[in-house]
Design a protein around this motif. Structure first.
Motif, short mmCIF file in Angstrom:
data_model
loop_
_atom_site.label_atom_id
_atom_site.label_comp_id
_atom_site.label_asym_id
_atom_site.label_seq_id
_atom_site.Cartn_x
_atom_site.Cartn_y
_atom_site.Cartn_z
N ILE A 51 32.87 43.74 34.40
CA ILE A 51 34.02 44.21 33.63
C ILE A 51 35.31 43.95 34.39
N CYS A 52 35.32 44.29 35.68
CA CYS A 52 36.51 44.08 36.50
C CYS A 52 36.84 42.59 36.62
N ASP A 53 35.81 41.75 36.69
CA ASP A 53 36.03 40.32 36.78
C ASP A 53 36.70 39.79 35.51
N VAL A 54 36.17 40.18 34.35
CA VAL A 54 36.72 39.70 33.08
C VAL A 54 38.13 40.26 32.84
N LEU A 55 38.34 41.53 33.16
CA LEU A 55 39.64 42.17 32.91
C LEU A 55 40.63 41.95 34.05
N ASP A 56 40.18 41.31 35.13
CA ASP A 56 41.03 41.08 36.30
C ASP A 56 41.68 42.39 36.76
N CYS A 57 40.83 43.36 37.07
CA CYS A 57 41.32 44.67 37.48
C CYS A 57 40.45 45.21 38.61
N GLN A 58 40.82 46.37 39.11
CA GLN A 58 40.07 47.08 40.14
C GLN A 58 39.28 48.21 39.49
N PRO A 59 38.16 48.64 40.10
CA PRO A 59 37.41 49.76 39.54
C PRO A 59 38.27 51.00 39.31
N GLY A 60 39.24 51.23 40.20
CA GLY A 60 40.13 52.39 40.06
C GLY A 60 41.04 52.32 38.85
N ASP A 61 41.19 51.12 38.28
CA ASP A 61 41.97 50.99 37.04
C ASP A 61 41.18 51.52 35.85
N ILE A 62 39.85 51.52 35.97
CA ILE A 62 38.97 51.92 34.88
C ILE A 62 38.45 53.34 35.05
N ILE A 63 38.21 53.74 36.30
CA ILE A 63 37.62 55.05 36.59
C ILE A 63 38.59 55.89 37.39
N GLU A 64 38.78 57.13 36.95
CA GLU A 64 39.69 58.05 37.64
C GLU A 64 38.96 59.36 37.91
N TYR A 65 39.19 59.93 39.07
CA TYR A 65 38.64 61.24 39.41
C TYR A 65 39.74 62.28 39.32
N ARG A 66 39.46 63.35 38.61
CA ARG A 66 40.40 64.46 38.50
C ARG A 66 39.65 65.75 38.82
N ARG A 67 40.12 66.45 39.84
CA ARG A 67 39.47 67.70 40.24
C ARG A 67 39.57 68.73 39.11
#
Length: 74
Positions: A51-67
């Motif tokens: 997914i990151c390869d196709v979208l040219d992004c980083q995993p952190g662009d797709i997944i976020e952690y919120r306490r």
């Protein structure tokens, strides 16, 4: 859950449809749709990599952690 998926936002930024992404990544439309809407409990690193390869992004662009509020508060 404290993990938030932002796949829809990244897809909108890249102007790519779910169907196009599914074809390019090699993941079924249904599984990718579940990921996009946050209805999954896990994701394989190989899928995230594709997914990151196709979208040219980083995993952190797709997944976020919120306490979560009140969790681990002393």
């Amino acid at each position: 859950m404290a993990i938030i998926l932002r796949l829809d936002r990244v897809m909108a930024d890249r102007k790519i449809t779910l169907n196009e992404l599914a074809q390019k990544v090699g993941i079924s439309y249904v599984n990718l749709s579940n990921l996009k809407t946050g209805k999954v409990r896990a994701i394989r690193f190989s899928s995230l990599d594709a997914i990151c390869d196709v979208l040219d992004c980083q995993p952190g662009d797709i997944i976020e952690y919120r306490r979560e509020a009140g969790k681990n508060d002393l």
